[in-house]
Scaffold this active site. Structure first.
Site, PDB file in Angstrom:
ATOM      1  N   THR A 177       0.863  -1.189   0.000  1.00 32.60           N
ATOM      2  CA  THR A 177       0.000   0.000   0.000  1.00 32.60           C
ATOM      3  C   THR A 177       0.899   1.239   0.000  1.00 32.60           C
ATOM      4  O   THR A 177       2.039   1.172   0.456  1.00 32.60           O
ATOM      5  CB  THR A 177      -0.853  -0.046   1.284  1.00 32.60           C
ATOM      6  OG1 THR A 177      -1.809  -1.075   1.129  1.00 32.60           O
ATOM      7  CG2 THR A 177      -1.547   1.265   1.595  1.00 32.60           C
ATOM      8  N   ARG A 205     -15.020  -5.681   0.335  1.00 29.68           N
ATOM      9  CA  ARG A 205     -14.339  -5.335   1.597  1.00 29.68           C
ATOM     10  C   ARG A 205     -13.772  -3.908   1.526  1.00 29.68           C
ATOM     11  O   ARG A 205     -13.211  -3.482   0.523  1.00 29.68           O
ATOM     12  CB  ARG A 205     -13.208  -6.347   1.834  1.00 29.68           C
ATOM     13  CG  ARG A 205     -12.377  -6.096   3.095  1.00 29.68           C
ATOM     14  CD  ARG A 205     -11.108  -5.350   2.786  1.00 29.68           C
ATOM     15  NE  ARG A 205     -10.164  -5.367   3.897  1.00 29.68           N
ATOM     16  CZ  ARG A 205      -9.064  -4.623   3.939  1.00 29.68           C
ATOM     17  NH1 ARG A 205      -8.778  -3.815   2.930  1.00 29.68           N
ATOM     18  NH2 ARG A 205      -8.258  -4.676   4.967  1.00 29.68           N
ATOM     19  N   GLY A 207     -11.211  -1.280   3.601  1.00 30.52           N
ATOM     20  CA  GLY A 207     -10.165  -1.279   4.629  1.00 30.52           C
ATOM     21  C   GLY A 207      -9.904   0.093   5.214  1.00 30.52           C
ATOM     22  O   GLY A 207     -10.599   1.066   4.904  1.00 30.52           O
ATOM     23  N   ASP A 208      -8.894   0.148   6.045  1.00 34.09           N
ATOM     24  CA  ASP A 208      -8.537   1.391   6.743  1.00 34.09           C
ATOM     25  C   ASP A 208      -8.176   2.521   5.781  1.00 34.09           C
ATOM     26  O   ASP A 208      -8.327   3.697   6.124  1.00 34.09           O
ATOM     27  CB  ASP A 208      -7.362   1.132   7.682  1.00 34.09           C
ATOM     28  CG  ASP A 208      -6.147   0.601   6.932  1.00 34.09           C
ATOM     29  OD1 ASP A 208      -6.222  -0.532   6.408  1.00 34.09           O
ATOM     30  OD2 ASP A 208      -5.131   1.323   6.849  1.00 34.09           O
ATOM     31  N   THR A 228      -0.307   1.749   7.570  1.00 37.02           N
ATOM     32  CA  THR A 228      -0.348   0.655   6.599  1.00 37.02           C
ATOM     33  C   THR A 228      -0.217  -0.661   7.351  1.00 37.02           C
ATOM     34  O   THR A 228       0.293  -0.683   8.474  1.00 37.02           O
ATOM     35  CB  THR A 228       0.768   0.799   5.543  1.00 37.02           C
ATOM     36  OG1 THR A 228       0.654  -0.257   4.583  1.00 37.02           O
ATOM     37  CG2 THR A 228       2.158   0.753   6.153  1.00 37.02           C
ATOM     38  N   GLY A 229      -0.706  -1.733   6.749  1.00 37.72           N
ATOM     39  CA  GLY A 229      -0.632  -3.036   7.401  1.00 37.72           C
ATOM     40  C   GLY A 229      -2.002  -3.686   7.449  1.00 37.72           C
ATOM     41  O   GLY A 229      -2.834  -3.464   6.562  1.00 37.72           O
ATOM     42  N   GLY A 231      -5.474  -4.063   7.816  1.00 34.77           N
ATOM     43  CA  GLY A 231      -6.543  -3.071   7.904  1.00 34.77           C
ATOM     44  C   GLY A 231      -7.564  -3.350   8.988  1.00 34.77           C
ATOM     45  O   GLY A 231      -8.030  -2.427   9.669  1.00 34.77           O
TER      46      GLY A 231
HETATM   47  N1  ASP Z   1      -4.030  -1.361   5.217  1.00 34.09           N
HETATM   48  C1  ASP Z   1      -4.303  -1.875   3.904  1.00 34.09           C
HETATM   49  C2  ASP Z   1      -5.643  -2.566   3.930  1.00 34.09           C
HETATM   50  O1  ASP Z   1      -5.902  -3.326   4.836  1.00 34.09           O
HETATM   51  C3  ASP Z   1      -3.271  -2.827   3.402  1.00 34.09           C
HETATM   52  C4  ASP Z   1      -1.842  -2.377   3.574  1.00 34.09           C
HETATM   53  O2  ASP Z   1      -1.583  -1.331   4.146  1.00 34.09           O
HETATM   54  O3  ASP Z   1      -0.939  -3.071   3.104  1.00 34.09           O
HETATM   55  O4  ASP Z   1      -6.404  -2.397   3.024  1.00 34.09           O
END
Ligand code: ASP
Length: 309
Positions: A177, A205, A207-208, A228-229, A231
């Site tokens: 991301t 879906r 996400g964050d 990031t990470g 979500g």
């Molecule tokens: N946070 C993002 C999500 O869950 C994914 C990511 O940051 O790699 O959509």
């Protein structure tokens, strides 16, 4: 003579176990993004423009899981989340699970500037894009061979019962991301992010990265943060706003705020991820609990760009 106000820009290209053979592309990618955004800030442009430019560069770079090169969802389709927020009036724009948009960050910015709603999804998002000159495209323009192969591999793994995961458990990586936080000469702080989301995510879906507070936050009085990470964990600890709240009470220390937000993610959800933070004076903080995170920053007081993977 009037004192020059500090400028600052920090970008990331995702937090995960970036394979050795992809590290150079990540480093190059975040440096290219930084350069594009920094040119805007140096020329007196706005943080809004700088963040959009940096993120567009990464959306167009198939190294990253955003725009072209995004991960495919469980149905083998691309659905994109993106958001952008400015810290003066707290206006924001976001898109959730949109399809056929080449640069979702530009659509998010158009929503911030021209729409009363904050988040658009579905056909309404596409219609708004067309009405406002935001480029639409076929899904094929966003799909890469790498992601098709990843998707095929995940489909055959999913067929094996042993690979079924516990509900609410953090998934394996990859990430990729992208995000950026900028401070311009007017003291405006802007944060933005863009993603294809986790590979194989359920269709629909969100996400964050589409959610103010979780994926992004910006407040000129304190600073800006971009997460990031994982979500589903990030949303539950409202990670970006948590970083800002920590900084508001710790004497404006962005490094400690970044570490605190990642610790919160780990402690409350066992989640993995990272966050980039700027304080109102332009100092940078970065933290992650994944093996790697591609990131780069430059400020009025660094000698040049600083990048790491
Ligand atoms: N946070 C993002 C999500 O869950 C994914 C990511 O940051 O790699 O959509």
């Amino acid at each position: 003579m009037k004192a020059q106000r500090p400028l600052s820009l920090v970008v990331h290209g995702g937090a995960w176990n970036i394979p050795d053979d992809e590290k150079d592309a990540h480093r190059r990618g975040v440096l290219n993004a930084l350069k594009a955004g920094w040119e805007v800030l140096k020329d007196g442009g706005s943080a809004l423009e700088a963040v959009e430019r940096s993120i567009v560069v990464m959306e167009n770079d198939e190294t990253f899981n955003a725009g072209h090169g995004s991960a495919l969802n469980g149905a083998g389709e691309i659905e994109l989340d993106a958001s952008i927020m400015e810290g003066e009036t707290l206006r924001a724009g976001a898109v959730a699970a949109v399809q056929n948009i080449a640069n979702p960050i530009s659509l998010a910015r158009a929503i911030l500037e021209k729409n009363d709603a904050l988040i658009l999804s579905g056909m309404g998002a596409t219609r708004f894009a067309k009405e406002h000159g935001i480029r639409t495209c076929g899904q094929d323009a966003l799909v890469t061979r790498r992601e098709i192969e990843r998707w095929r591999a995940s489909q055959s793994a999913a067929e094996k019962p042993a690979s079924r995961k516990r509900k609410n458990a953090p998934p394996p990586f990859p990430g990729d991301t992208v995000g950026a936080v900028a401070l311009d000469a007017d003291g405006l702080i802007v944060t933005g992010t863009s993603t294809g989301g986790p590979p194989g995510k359920p269709p629909g879906r969100i996400g964050d990265s589409a959610l103010v507070g979780s994926g992004i936050y910006a407040d000129n009085a304190v600073g800006g943060a971009c997460s990031t990470g994982w979500g589903e964990g990030i949303i539950r600890v409202v990670m970006a706003k948590s970083a800002i709240d920590i900084m508001a009470s710790n004497g404006d220390d962005p490094e400690e705020a970044a570490k605190g937000a990642v610790a919160l993610l780990k402690k409350r959800t066992a989640g993995r991820g990272g966050v980039i933070v700027l304080n109102a004076g332009g100092s940078v903080g970065i933290a992650f609990n994944t093996p790697g995170m591609s990131r780069a920053y430059i400020t009025s007081s660094t000698k040049g760009p600083i990048a790491a993977v």
